[in-house]
Design a protein around this motif. Structure first.
Motif, short mmCIF file in Angstrom:
data_model
loop_
_atom_site.label_atom_id
_atom_site.label_comp_id
_atom_site.label_asym_id
_atom_site.label_seq_id
_atom_site.Cartn_x
_atom_site.Cartn_y
_atom_site.Cartn_z
N GLN A 228 -3.54 4.05 -1.47
CA GLN A 228 -3.72 3.23 -2.66
C GLN A 228 -3.19 1.83 -2.41
OE1 GLN A 228 -1.41 6.02 -5.18
NE2 GLN A 228 -3.15 5.96 -6.58
N LEU B 197 1.16 3.47 -12.08
CA LEU B 197 2.28 4.27 -11.58
C LEU B 197 3.54 4.05 -12.39
CD1 LEU B 197 1.78 3.72 -7.74
CD2 LEU B 197 0.74 5.45 -9.23
N LEU C 198 -1.39 -1.20 -4.15
CA LEU C 198 -0.52 -1.35 -5.32
C LEU C 198 -0.32 -2.82 -5.64
CD1 LEU C 198 1.47 -0.24 -7.47
CD2 LEU C 198 3.24 -0.32 -5.69
N LEU D 89 0.84 -1.19 0.00
CA LEU D 89 0.00 0.00 0.00
C LEU D 89 0.87 1.24 0.00
CD1 LEU D 89 -1.73 -2.31 1.70
CD2 LEU D 89 -3.36 -0.42 1.82
N ILE D 90 0.33 2.32 -0.55
CA ILE D 90 1.04 3.60 -0.60
C ILE D 90 0.20 4.64 0.11
CG2 ILE D 90 1.99 5.39 -2.09
CD1 ILE D 90 2.19 3.27 -4.30
N TYR E 269 -8.55 4.17 -10.41
CA TYR E 269 -7.27 3.48 -10.55
C TYR E 269 -6.26 4.40 -11.21
CZ TYR E 269 -7.96 2.77 -15.60
OH TYR E 269 -8.13 2.98 -16.96
N LYS F 178 2.55 -1.43 -12.83
CA LYS F 178 2.21 -1.13 -11.45
C LYS F 178 0.82 -0.51 -11.38
CE LYS F 178 6.93 -0.51 -9.74
NZ LYS F 178 7.86 0.37 -9.01
N ASP G 217 2.05 -4.86 -8.00
CA ASP G 217 3.26 -4.71 -8.82
C ASP G 217 3.41 -5.96 -9.68
OD1 ASP G 217 5.65 -4.05 -9.93
OD2 ASP G 217 6.74 -3.79 -8.04
N THR H 254 -7.25 3.26 -5.76
CA THR H 254 -7.42 4.18 -4.64
C THR H 254 -8.46 3.62 -3.69
OG1 THR H 254 -6.94 6.03 -6.13
CG2 THR H 254 -7.86 6.56 -3.97
N SER I 161 5.62 3.80 1.83
CA SER I 161 5.29 2.45 1.37
C SER I 161 4.92 1.62 2.59
CB SER I 161 6.47 1.83 0.64
OG SER I 161 6.14 0.53 0.21
N ALA J 292 -2.41 0.73 -9.35
CA ALA J 292 -2.81 1.23 -8.03
C ALA J 292 -4.31 1.51 -8.03
CB ALA J 292 -2.03 2.49 -7.68
#
Length: 887
Positions: free
Chosen positions: A614, A688, A616, A518-519, A685, A698, A618, A702, A540, A700
């Motif tokens: 967000q 990134l 994430l 998550l960010i 969305y 990547k 990856d 929200t 992060s 993400a």
């Protein structure tokens, strides 16, 4: 040639915003009295009442004595109403909801004397790619809008807007807003006004909308037109103002030999007007609720109520209409966006809660009524499993059972044992409640068990299992493991290693390291738009110190991670790089022994202000564009929009960030792999690390964002005046979203992108599997089970299926009953046509079948083959609806 400026008197009546609908109603009551006086006296020739009927409904309910007067003006064509119930958001509202909005609006408009069949959306925050075919489905072939169109996409203000199925509407793009005509009243510069509104026009007939938000009727319009025309004549400017309407405007445009310009696709650019491309995550709690209720109404309650008619339960059309009315009031662009005061958002939430209670109660009643009308078993207790979707479902489902014993077995109707797994078991007591639980009567003890099972469910129908309690010769095993940090099924394996989550794609042998995190970043924006602080600090969020628990066996496995994150309390703490507030979290990853996605459920107890979180994913995919579903199809968008390089220099109203809307899923795919993230209410969305057209995988989503103001000026992503109320700061502390925020996401990896398969998977994954256990131990499985009801006079069979959809390339979006006939709607979500698409196979004889438009009016007769409805061919992304009468 002389140009004509068509002065169109109107008002834009926001249903609710920084005021509530209740407050606005008072002004509306007196406003409409003035409008009717102005029309009757001839002060204005006609008046457009903003294209939405919910406000008319409220007015006539408050002033029933005005109904005859109001209808007379509508019948005379002086007062123009419709076609919407509320002016819907088009980008995050489900397609069926948009259709019901127009259905309800058109029918109310017709009942009041006439409905203006114009796709009129002067203030919606963007135009969906699917609107032309929706409009055409109602016989609407013209639309007027303001926001979303950029000159890079289409440089003119008039043209034709088309869909992939061949649908097309003639459009007019309002210049500089629906309020631009105010200069006719408040300024005396006719030359500047003409120059402004004629920019970008192909036609010599130009719209000059005279109105504004909650604006009074301009009773001096005729004298102002006369004065402006005198100025234009004196200045030898070949232009004339006329009092007009959109109907007359389009009629004049059609007589001109204009270039046949065709526009395709969605319109979500903020070049000439703000589009609020990050409003999709404002008040994320409301958006999650709305999504749940849309699913329940169209894919649970309406099909279930249709099924129940087979056993003598009358279809409650007006009950459903009233529920839809409440929900559609929350779909107006401001209401759906969440860009309102806390006071207004509380009222929106109350409507959601009303819809939730009414729709859940109706569903639960029907399930109970049908199940309690089945024959009484002589051995064991019945468990009735329902499926409200028109195809067989084989997925794992979770069920709560009440038993006197701790041990029990399940059989199907043939006597075969049905395997299940016990996840949890708790002792309960159904005796009279005591102040001290130690005083409870032990003879009233029973057990509430949570199990998972997998059993095939018939299409749009139900089946029965039999529960037998047995002596405790053995203990049912609780499948809990606090040491194992891994789950897997035939598709995926998830491992928790050194604080990170690792995903193994078993089908391809790929390992995705640290695939989920998550960010957390600051949000210096408002309820309209996300905006990063000038000195942001991105965190992060990992799971390094999480507590781990694993639950499950062969049928289902869940990995549970719990812990807390330290986050900056507010923007001041973030600027100082201080983490000073604790936010507990719980992450659940579930893999079932079926074809459903990896389910990711994240719950965060948010205690921080002014930030955005967000989730994430990856992935190893290299992509330059994303694909997201739309109301009836999908669209593809670039990660990096080229105007990002110089949007400020070009005078755009907001940054064209790669922040995009979605309805139910977003997808990244290449030639040999496809990643899809499904959601249950997440509507935003972003891909990134895709700067300057670089590829990225990547993705993400929200989860939510937290802000404290309705509008703020001079944001990094949106310079200039504040959105909303530009003259006053309005605090919205509720939009800081304190408390539990829970989001549910599904992850699926395929070989290729197949939109019909993804839409069907989303339905199976997100639509509930209702069930009912015959028992009297727990009288509170739903609110009203405590009270007795009569069984139906007609015994309900052990199992049944009303129909089955035998066309894998099509998606069923709606199935309901209208006056004793089934109305069922399908769409082809693909860019490719579907030939000989298949059939709908019924278990009853078909008496007659016809194709209908989106208003359910017959357009043609359809071929039937005994008990099958033959659907025929579907164009790319085409919607088709059918009406069937059964024996």
């Amino acid at each position: 040639m002389t140009k004509k400026l068509h002065v169109i008197s109107h008002t834009h009546w926001d249903f609710e915003w920084y005021f509530s609908a209740h407050e606005s109603l008072i002004q509306l009551i007196y406003h409409l009295d003035e409008v009717m006086e102005a029309l009757e006296s001839g002060d204005v020739n006609n008046y457009y009442l903003d294209g939405q009927l919910s406000i008319v409904e409220d007015y006539l309910q408050a002033c029933p004595e005005q109904r005859q007067r109001f209808c007379k003006l509508v019948e005379q064509g002086l007062l123009i109403i419709g076609p919407w119930y509320t002016q819907t958001d088009q980008l995050i509202i489900a397609g069926e909801s948009i259709i019901r909005n127009l259905q309800l609006g058109i029918r109310i408009g017709e009942s009041l004397g006439g409905c203006e069949m114009l796709g009129y959306v002067p203030d919606s925050f963007g135009q969906s790619i699917d609107m032309p075919k929706i409009y055409n489905g109602f016989g609407i072939n013209k639309t007027v809008f303001w926001r979303g169109l950029s000159s890079d996409i289409y440089p003119f203000r008039e043209g034709h807007w088309g869909c992939e199925d061949g649908s097309s509407v003639q459009f007019y793009n309002i210049k500089d807003g629906y309020y631009v005509g105010g200069q006719l009243i408040y300024a005396d510069d006719s030359k500047s006004l003409v120059k402004q509104v004629e920019t970008g026009c192909l036609s010599n007939d130009i719209a000059l909308p005279l109105g504004g938000d909650q604006r009074f009727v301009d009773r001096n319009v005729k004298s102002r037109i006369t004065m402006f025309n005198q100025q234009l004549a004196e200045d030898n400017i070949p232009c004339q103002l006329i009092e007009s309407s959109y109907k007359d405007l389009f009629s004049c445009i059609e007589k001109q030999d204009l270039p046949n310009k065709q526009l395709m696709g969605e319109m979500i650019d903020g070049q000439v007007s703000k589009i609020h491309r990050s409003i999709y995550s404002s008040r994320a709690d409301h958006k999650r609720l709305n999504d749940k209720l849309e699913r329940r109404l169209t894919l649970e309650l309406e099909p279930l109520m249709t099924l129940a008619t087979c056993y003598g339960l009358n279809y409650k059309a007006e009950l459903l209409n009233n529920i839809w009315r409440l929900l559609l009031r929350n779909h107006a662009h401001d209401s759906a966006g969440g860009c309102n005061t806390d006071k207004t958002n509380k009222i929106i939430l109350e409507r959601y809660e009303q819809v939730d209670q009414m729709s859940a109660s109706a569903r639960d009643y029907l399930i109970r009524k049908l199940a309690e009308s089945q024959s009484i078993l002589t051995d064991g207790r019945r468990l009735t499993l329902f499926n409200t979707l028109p195809f067989i479902r084989h997925q794992v489902q979770q069920i709560f059972l009440a038993t006197k014993s701790t041990n029990f077995v399940l059989h199907d109707l043939s006597g075969a044992i049905v395997e299940f797994e016990l996840l949890e078991q708790k002792k309960q007591n159904n005796g009279s409640i005591q102040r001290d639980i130690n005083d409870n009567d032990p003879n009233c003890d029973y057990y509430l068990s949570t199990i998972v099972l997998r059993y095939p469910l018939p299409a749009l129908g139900f089946t029965s299992l039999i529960l037998n309690e047995i002596e405790p010769s053995f203990e049912l095993e609780l499948l809990v493991d606090i040491d194992k940090a891994s789950i897997e099924n035939h598709c995926y394996q998830v491992d928790f290693i050194n604080g990170e989550l690792q995903l193994t794609d078993k089908q391809r042998g790929d390992i995705w390291l640290n695939f989920l995190s998550l960010i957390d970043g600051g949000d210096d924006g408002d309820t309209y738009d996300y905006s990063p602080p000038s000195n942001d600090w991105l965190l992060s969020l990992n799971f390094e110190h999480a507590c781990i628990k694993r639950i499950g066996g062969v049928l289902s496995q869940t990995l549970i991670l719990t812990g807390s994150w330290l986050l900056p309390r507010n923007l001041k703490s973030r600027e100082q790089r201080i983490c000073d507030v604790v936010c507990p979290y719980k992450l659940e990853l579930t893999l079932n022994n079926d074809d459903m996605p990896l389910q990711i459920s994240i719950s965060i107890d948010n205690q921080a202000d002014d930030h955005r979180i967000q989730l994430l994913i990856d992935s190893p995919l290299d992509t330059i564009s994303s694909t997201a579903d739309t109301p009836f199809g999908f669209t593809t968008r670039p990660h990096y929009q080229k105007q990002l390089k110089d949007w400020r220099e070009q005078g755009w109203k907001e940054e064209p960030s790669g922040i995009y809307p979605m309805i139910n899923y977003v997808n990244l795919h290449t030639d040999n792999i496809s990643l899809t993230l499904f959601s249950q209410g997440i509507k935003e969305y972003e891909v990134l690390d895709a700067l300057d057209e670089q590829s990225s995988g990547k993705m993400a989503l929200t989860l939510f964002r937290c802000v404290g103001w309705l509008g703020k000026p001079d944001l990094l992503r949106r310079p200039g005046i504040a959105s909303g109320q530009q003259y006053k700061y309005i605090a919205t502390p509720d939009s800081q979203m304190h408390g539990q925020q829970t989001a549910v996401i599904g992850l699926r990896i395929d070989d290729s992108f197949i939109p019909s398969e993804l839409s069907r998977v989303w339905q199976s994954w997100s639509v509930n599997l209702p069930y009912y256990q015959e028992q009297s131990l727990n009288q509170f499985t739903n609110t009203l089970k405590y009270f007795v009801i009569h069984p139906l006079t007609q015994t309900v069979p052990e199992k049944d299926s009303l129909l089955m959809l035998a066309c894998p390339d099509l998606i069923c979006s709606s199935l309901l009953d209208e006056c004793g006939e089934i109305v069922i709607r399908f769409y082809n979500p693909s860019l490719e046509p579907v030939y000989n698409s298949g059939s709908v196979d019924f278990s009853r004889e078909i008496v007659a079948a016809s194709e209908v438009d989106l208003n359910n009016y017959k357009t043609s007769t359809i071929q039937i083959d005994n008990k099958a409805l033959i659907l025929g061919d579907f164009k790319p992304k085409q919607i088709r609806s059918f009406k069937i009468k059964l024996c």
